[in-house]
Scaffold this active site. Structure first.
Site, mmCIF file in Angstrom:
data_model
loop_
_atom_site.group_PDB
_atom_site.id
_atom_site.type_symbol
_atom_site.label_atom_id
_atom_site.label_comp_id
_atom_site.label_asym_id
_atom_site.label_seq_id
_atom_site.Cartn_x
_atom_site.Cartn_y
_atom_site.Cartn_z
ATOM 1 N N LYS A 113 0.822 -1.209 0.000
ATOM 2 C CA LYS A 113 0.000 0.000 0.000
ATOM 3 C C LYS A 113 0.853 1.255 0.000
ATOM 4 O O LYS A 113 0.457 2.265 -0.573
ATOM 5 C CB LYS A 113 -0.964 0.000 1.201
ATOM 6 C CG LYS A 113 -2.075 -1.018 1.009
ATOM 7 C CD LYS A 113 -3.318 -0.711 1.795
ATOM 8 C CE LYS A 113 -4.431 -1.658 1.385
ATOM 9 N NZ LYS A 113 -5.527 -1.742 2.336
ATOM 10 N N LYS A 195 -3.607 -10.830 -6.421
ATOM 11 C CA LYS A 195 -4.947 -11.107 -5.889
ATOM 12 C C LYS A 195 -5.984 -10.147 -6.470
ATOM 13 O O LYS A 195 -5.651 -8.992 -6.794
ATOM 14 C CB LYS A 195 -4.952 -11.067 -4.359
ATOM 15 C CG LYS A 195 -4.909 -9.699 -3.765
ATOM 16 C CD LYS A 195 -5.321 -9.691 -2.290
ATOM 17 C CE LYS A 195 -5.399 -8.238 -1.844
ATOM 18 N NZ LYS A 195 -5.837 -7.958 -0.541
ATOM 19 N N LYS A 198 -10.245 -4.778 -4.644
ATOM 20 C CA LYS A 198 -11.249 -3.726 -4.811
ATOM 21 C C LYS A 198 -10.658 -2.537 -5.559
ATOM 22 O O LYS A 198 -11.348 -1.824 -6.261
ATOM 23 C CB LYS A 198 -11.649 -3.156 -3.439
ATOM 24 C CG LYS A 198 -12.380 -4.079 -2.535
ATOM 25 C CD LYS A 198 -12.493 -3.389 -1.164
ATOM 26 C CE LYS A 198 -12.736 -4.381 -0.055
ATOM 27 N NZ LYS A 198 -12.519 -3.866 1.287
HETATM 28 P P1 TYM Z 1 -10.329 -6.417 3.323
HETATM 29 O O1 TYM Z 1 -11.416 -5.428 3.536
HETATM 30 O O2 TYM Z 1 -9.213 -6.074 2.408
HETATM 31 O O3 TYM Z 1 -10.920 -7.794 2.856
HETATM 32 C C1 TYM Z 1 -11.972 -8.412 3.554
HETATM 33 C C2 TYM Z 1 -11.843 -9.915 3.527
HETATM 34 O O4 TYM Z 1 -11.795 -10.390 2.186
HETATM 35 C C3 TYM Z 1 -10.657 -11.220 2.013
HETATM 36 N N1 TYM Z 1 -10.142 -11.032 0.643
HETATM 37 C C4 TYM Z 1 -9.914 -12.048 -0.200
HETATM 38 N N2 TYM Z 1 -10.062 -13.383 -0.065
HETATM 39 C C5 TYM Z 1 -9.746 -14.149 -1.134
HETATM 40 N N3 TYM Z 1 -9.292 -13.634 -2.308
HETATM 41 C C6 TYM Z 1 -9.136 -12.307 -2.483
HETATM 42 N N4 TYM Z 1 -8.715 -11.830 -3.648
HETATM 43 C C7 TYM Z 1 -9.454 -11.442 -1.396
HETATM 44 N N5 TYM Z 1 -9.431 -10.091 -1.234
HETATM 45 C C8 TYM Z 1 -9.852 -9.874 0.029
HETATM 46 C C9 TYM Z 1 -9.635 -10.712 3.039
HETATM 47 O O5 TYM Z 1 -8.688 -11.686 3.333
HETATM 48 C C10 TYM Z 1 -10.549 -10.406 4.205
HETATM 49 O O6 TYM Z 1 -10.836 -11.588 4.928
HETATM 50 N N6 TYM Z 1 -7.713 -5.815 7.478
HETATM 51 C C11 TYM Z 1 -8.877 -6.445 6.934
HETATM 52 C C12 TYM Z 1 -10.177 -5.982 7.572
HETATM 53 C C13 TYM Z 1 -10.200 -6.142 9.046
HETATM 54 C C14 TYM Z 1 -10.286 -7.383 9.753
HETATM 55 C C15 TYM Z 1 -10.259 -7.029 11.137
HETATM 56 C C16 TYM Z 1 -10.398 -8.703 9.339
HETATM 57 C C17 TYM Z 1 -10.117 -5.153 9.957
HETATM 58 N N7 TYM Z 1 -10.154 -5.681 11.223
HETATM 59 C C18 TYM Z 1 -10.323 -8.016 12.117
HETATM 60 C C19 TYM Z 1 -10.461 -9.700 10.345
HETATM 61 C C20 TYM Z 1 -10.418 -9.325 11.707
HETATM 62 C C21 TYM Z 1 -8.949 -6.073 5.452
HETATM 63 O O7 TYM Z 1 -8.414 -5.113 4.997
HETATM 64 O O8 TYM Z 1 -9.741 -6.869 4.738
#
Ligand code: TYM
Length: 344
Positions: A113, A195, A198
């Protein structure tokens, strides 16, 4: 026996992808029967990247509507908005004081990032994983269902919990990552070695959960493959086709071997259409429900208010224990506030 505790969340950055669905939400839905689930909308985390502030509130409510549309049942799971529970930010500060700069500099998400947003490498971006650790540890979560990309953050969370526990005695449960299924890492359709994201700027690389069926079909038809024209799983040699096989497998429940057999003698064209159709069918009920829910702010408000109250009771209990352990005074009114919520 009491149920195991789950906590997970997604950033409220708008436009979720098929990766978010298959890597996270789809698993969350299945876990509701057997676990005590807390699903959070991570709005504070989104501030690490500059977004239009007008959009944040809208994205937060839309994500709440999407959780429910996707089958997260507010009667079974506690759904809440991160910023409504101030304990997250408070515990994050405490944990920051137990996290080393070296640990945070090794986080690949921070490196990615900061390369992407070179003009805004803020300290929130750097300490982002500490807020995530606070999110998890406040709820004494046993398991954290996430996609593969969050594994490193989970390892840090475990290290912080163990470090704190070893200094002050048992305070936090040490959580396990719960990374499940063939689609724990959904890759981009145009760049199948990265990957699906978004924020991808490559056209047709990501399937968004609100894409119309014809758009989904078009994106899959354009997906990058190889010249062999044999549906065969081989991540190294055939990352594009392997990604499509994983997506198809995650949705249909068929094994990779079954899929290879099913498409024996058929070309990529047929296979791409089959994957697109499976995705369209899978997303259809959620898309329909979402259209209904997103324009029902009263209902959504009821859900997030109840969610915040429940979350606060749990979070407050852990934070109080932390404050007692490190000898920070915990004002009495706070206990009363919590009690009042419990008595409501
Ligand atoms: P975020 O918002 O980027 O993504 C949310 C969830 O989606 C999963 N994910 C994917 N899984 C498979 N393939 C992909 N291409 C893919 N892109 C995203 C991520 O692994 C995630 O599970 N930091 C976290 C949000 C967060 C969080 C937490 C998660 C904040 N606090 C506490 C668990 C526990 C994040 O940015 O996810």
């Amino acid at each position: 026996m009491s149920k195991k505790i789950i906590l997970s969340g997604i950033q409220a950055t708008g436009n979720l992808t098929l990766g978010n669905y298959l890597g996270a939400i789809n698993n969350w839905k299945k876990m509701q029967e057997d676990y005590e689930c807390n699903y959070m909308i991570a709005d504070l985390h989104t501030l690490t990247i500059r977004n239009n502030p007008e959009n944040l509130r809208k994205n937060t409510l839309n994500l709440l509507a999407l959780y429910i549309s996707a089958g997260i049942n507010p009667e079974k799971s506690n759904i809440f908005i991160q910023s409504h529970v101030a304990e997250h930010a408070e515990l994050a500060w405490i944990l920051n004081c137990y996290t080393y700069m070296g640990e945070l500099s090794r986080m690949t998400q921070f490196k990615d990032k900061s390369a992407k947003h070179a003009d805004n490498i803020n300290s929130g971006l750097f300490t982002y994983p500490v807020l995530m650790a606070a999110d998890i540890l406040l709820y004494q979560a046993d398991l954290v269902p996430v996609g593969e990309d969050q594994k490193q953050h989970l390892e840090l969370t475990r290290d912080l919990a163990e470090r704190f526990n070893s200094i002050y005695g048992e305070t936090f449960k040490v959580p396990e990552p719960f990374i499940q299924g063939v689609a724990a890492r959904v890759m981009g359709l145009q760049e199948p070695t990265s990957k699906m994201s978004k924020s991808s700027s490559i056209p047709n690389d990501s399937i968004f959960l609100n894409d119309e069926p014809d758009v989904i079909l078009k994106k899959f038809k354009k997906a990058v493959t190889d010249s062999e024209n044999i549906v065969r799983f081989d991540v190294k040699e055939k990352p594009g086709i392997s990604n499509l096989i994983s997506i198809y497998s995650a949705i249909t429940g068929k094994t990779k071997q079954d899929i290879e057999k099913e498409f024996e003698g058929k070309g990529y064209g047929d296979f791409k259409v089959a994957v697109a159709e499976a995705v369209i069918e899978e997303l259809k009920p959620m898309q329909e429900k979402y259209k209904e829910l997103k324009d029902n702010p009263d209902y959504l408000e009821k859900i997030y208010k109840t969610g915040a109250e429940k979350a606060k009771i749990i979070a407050n209990k852990t934070l109080k224990d932390v404050y007692e352990k490190i000898r920070i005074s915990f004002i009495e009114e706070r206990k009363y506030e919590c009690l009042q919520i419990m008595l409501k």
